[in-house]
Design an enzyme around this catalytic site. Structure first.
Site, PDB file in Angstrom:
ATOM      1  N   ASP A   1       2.444   1.976   3.317  1.00 48.41           N
ATOM      2  CA  ASP A   1       3.421   1.032   3.885  1.00 48.41           C
ATOM      3  C   ASP A   1       4.843   1.459   3.553  1.00 48.41           C
ATOM      4  O   ASP A   1       5.769   1.180   4.308  1.00 48.41           O
ATOM      5  CB  ASP A   1       3.285  -0.380   3.276  1.00 48.41           C
ATOM      6  CG  ASP A   1       1.883  -0.928   3.326  1.00 48.41           C
ATOM      7  OD1 ASP A   1       1.141  -0.553   4.243  1.00 48.41           O
ATOM      8  OD2 ASP A   1       1.551  -1.748   2.441  1.00 48.41           O
TER       9      ASP A   1
ATOM     10  N   HIS B   1       0.885  -1.169   0.000  1.00 49.93           N
ATOM     11  CA  HIS B   1       0.000   0.000   0.000  1.00 49.93           C
ATOM     12  C   HIS B   1       0.924   1.220   0.000  1.00 49.93           C
ATOM     13  O   HIS B   1       2.006   1.180   0.594  1.00 49.93           O
ATOM     14  CB  HIS B   1      -0.823   0.117   1.276  1.00 49.93           C
ATOM     15  CG  HIS B   1      -1.722  -1.035   1.594  1.00 49.93           C
ATOM     16  ND1 HIS B   1      -1.287  -2.176   2.205  1.00 49.93           N
ATOM     17  CD2 HIS B   1      -3.050  -1.187   1.420  1.00 49.93           C
ATOM     18  CE1 HIS B   1      -2.318  -2.993   2.383  1.00 49.93           C
ATOM     19  NE2 HIS B   1      -3.394  -2.422   1.908  1.00 49.93           N
TER      20      HIS B   1
HETATM   21  C1  XLS Z   1      -7.456  -6.544   4.700  1.00 44.32           C
HETATM   22  C2  XLS Z   1      -7.027  -6.764   3.332  1.00 44.32           C
HETATM   23  C3  XLS Z   1      -5.944  -5.843   2.799  1.00 44.32           C
HETATM   24  C4  XLS Z   1      -5.855  -5.909   1.315  1.00 44.32           C
HETATM   25  C5  XLS Z   1      -5.090  -4.803   0.676  1.00 44.32           C
HETATM   26  O1  XLS Z   1      -8.214  -7.315   5.269  1.00 44.32           O
HETATM   27  O2  XLS Z   1      -6.664  -8.103   3.229  1.00 44.32           O
HETATM   28  O3  XLS Z   1      -4.746  -6.087   3.418  1.00 44.32           O
HETATM   29  O4  XLS Z   1      -5.292  -7.119   0.893  1.00 44.32           O
HETATM   30  O5  XLS Z   1      -5.592  -3.563   1.001  1.00 44.32           O
END
Ligand code: XLS
Ligand code: CA
Ligand code: CA
Length: 437
Positions: free
Chosen positions: A102, A99
């Site tokens: 991150d 993301h």
């Molecule tokens: C959360 C999600 C997230 C997505 C990406 O539950 O799994 O991490 O994979 O935003």
């Protein structure tokens, strides 16, 4: 540069190895069913869990420090990049996902966030080149900041919609810059807490408007990969619009978006929706909507999204069975959207958890290929539906039959119409005999 992790490259040593830092089943270069294991599995590291999550939960602070020896915030984020690539190269993981937030700190403004990204992205690009590691998909975090408390593209506040657009625009640019083959939308807060304050029609329409804008912009700037929607029924909101694959397909078709999007299926989200992981994969594949996988597992005693590393070999076997039968991955892969437990709080655990997950999927792949080669399951299913190959069944499938012709036919039938046994337990025993030999 000094290494961050005091661990050697993890190698395949085979099932009898007792070395915790070795693969027992994942033999990346081994060819199975016509392809190297690593090319079937296309493992990916999730930046957020591995480099950012520190074990904080609603009952306590973090249990592992992910600043990797640095103090100043931008230095920490640079160090995360080096840690990420060292870890991936030592594990032989060739893809990663991130993301926006991150990889760089948000700072105090959108401008500051984006200039922080502009500092970090070239470092990531240089490390990708150095290690030959690729971007599986990028995404924007439009759910953590309080501005998204009512959602992003489904927020009641148009300014939140606009801010999310700016984040997605930048995240798409970064994805293109890094050669990503996918871009994910996970609608973390694209849903509601109560219908008493919700205009569901407008929220759905706005969500579709947002996705259309993203597709238009992505294609305009040269993004050639797949757009993915990642279904999840709930958490953090009470109800998420992308509830499961079936719901997402209906939404995409309503708004004419089905050609642009595939699914990113997450195991733990499937189980939260009351399905199996295999169900979601199977449904996506029969609808030409299978894209990528967030590989993890939940805990059936817990009703929330635990994001555990996958170690359940039945689940990985049945998942790989569906994936291989559908022709395998194209742009997608197996992204470990998984975190070591809060109590597994050492750098060693970052490696051990990935090794456990990679070995579990390697076993899943091996078993899936054995099941396909064995052929008894396929044969059983084909025979089970054989009544549609000839006679009245063939007329139904070809569209020749009408309600009238079927009624006329039904009147000619004699005796009790008891179909054949489904033989579930026999099939489950085949699964066991193929897995355990
Ligand atoms: C959360 C999600 C997230 C997505 C990406 O539950 O799994 O991490 O994979 O935003
Ligand atoms: Ca996920
Ligand atoms: Ca999850």
């Amino acid at each position: 540069m000094n290494e961050i992790f005091n661990i050697k490259k993890v190698e395949y040593e085979g099932p009898t190895s007792k070395n915790p830092f070795a693969f027992k089943y994942y033999d990346p270069e081994k060819v199975i069913a016509g392809k190297k294991m690593k090319d079937h599995l296309r493992f990916s590291m999730a930046y957020w869990h591995t480099l950012c999550a520190d074990g904080t939960d609603m009952f306590g602070v973090g249990t592992i420090n992910k600043s990797f020896g640095k103090q100043e915030v931008m230095e920490i984020y640079k160090q995360k990049v080096y840690a990420a690539f060292e870890l991936m190269s030592k594990l032989g993981i060739e893809y990663f996902c991130f993301h926006d937030k991150d990889i760089a700190p948000e700072g105090d403004s959108l401008d500051e966030f984006q200039s922080n990204l502009d500092v970090i992205v070239p470092i990531i690009k240089e490390q990708m080149k150095k290690y030959g590691i690729k971007l599986l998909w990028g995404t924007a975090n439009c759910f953590s900041n309080p501005r998204y408390m009512h959602g992003a593209s489904t927020s009641c506040a148009a300014d939140s919609f606009a801010y999310a657009a700016a984040q997605v625009k930048k995240a798409l640019e970064i994805t293109v810059e890094l050669g990503g083959t996918g871009y994910v939308f996970w609608g973390g807060r694209e849903g509601y807490e109560t219908l008493l304050n919700t205009n569901m029609g407008l929220e759905n329409d706005n969500y579709a408007r947002f996705l259309k804008m993203a597709v238009e912009y992505g294609r305009k700037i040269g993004f050639k990969g797949d757009f993915y929607i990642e279904p999840k029924p709930k958490e953090p909101t009470k109800h998420q619009y992308d509830f499961d694959t079936a719901t997402v397909l209906a939404f995409l078709r309503k708004y004419g978006l089905e050609k642009d999007f595939k699914m990113n299926i997450e195991a733990n989200h499937a189980t939260l929706a009351g399905h199996t992981f295999e169900h979601e994969l199977y449904l996506a594949t029969i609808n030409n909507a299978f894209g990528s996988v967030d590989a993890n597992q939940g805990d059936c005693q817990l009703g929330w999204d635990t994001d555990q590393f996958p170690t359940n070999v039945y689940e990985t076997t049945l998942a790989m069975y569906r994936i291989i039968k559908a022709g395998g991955f194209t742009n997608g892969g197996l992204n470990f959207d998984a975190k070591a437990r809060r109590g597994s709080n050492t750098y060693d655990d970052l490696f051990l958890s990935h090794i456990a997950g990679m070995d579990a999927f390697a076993l899943g792949l091996i078993n899936a290929c054995k099941l396909i080669e064995d052929g008894r399951l396929d044969k059983f299913v084909n025979e089970r539906y054989a009544s549609y190959n000839t006679g009245i069944g063939a007329d139904i499938v070809s569209g020749k039959a009408t309600l009238e012709s079927l009624a006329e036919y039904a009147h000619t039938l004699k005796g009790d119409l008891i179909p054949e046994s489904g033989k579930q337990e026999y099939l489950e025993s085949i699964l066991n005999s193929v897995i355990f030999g």
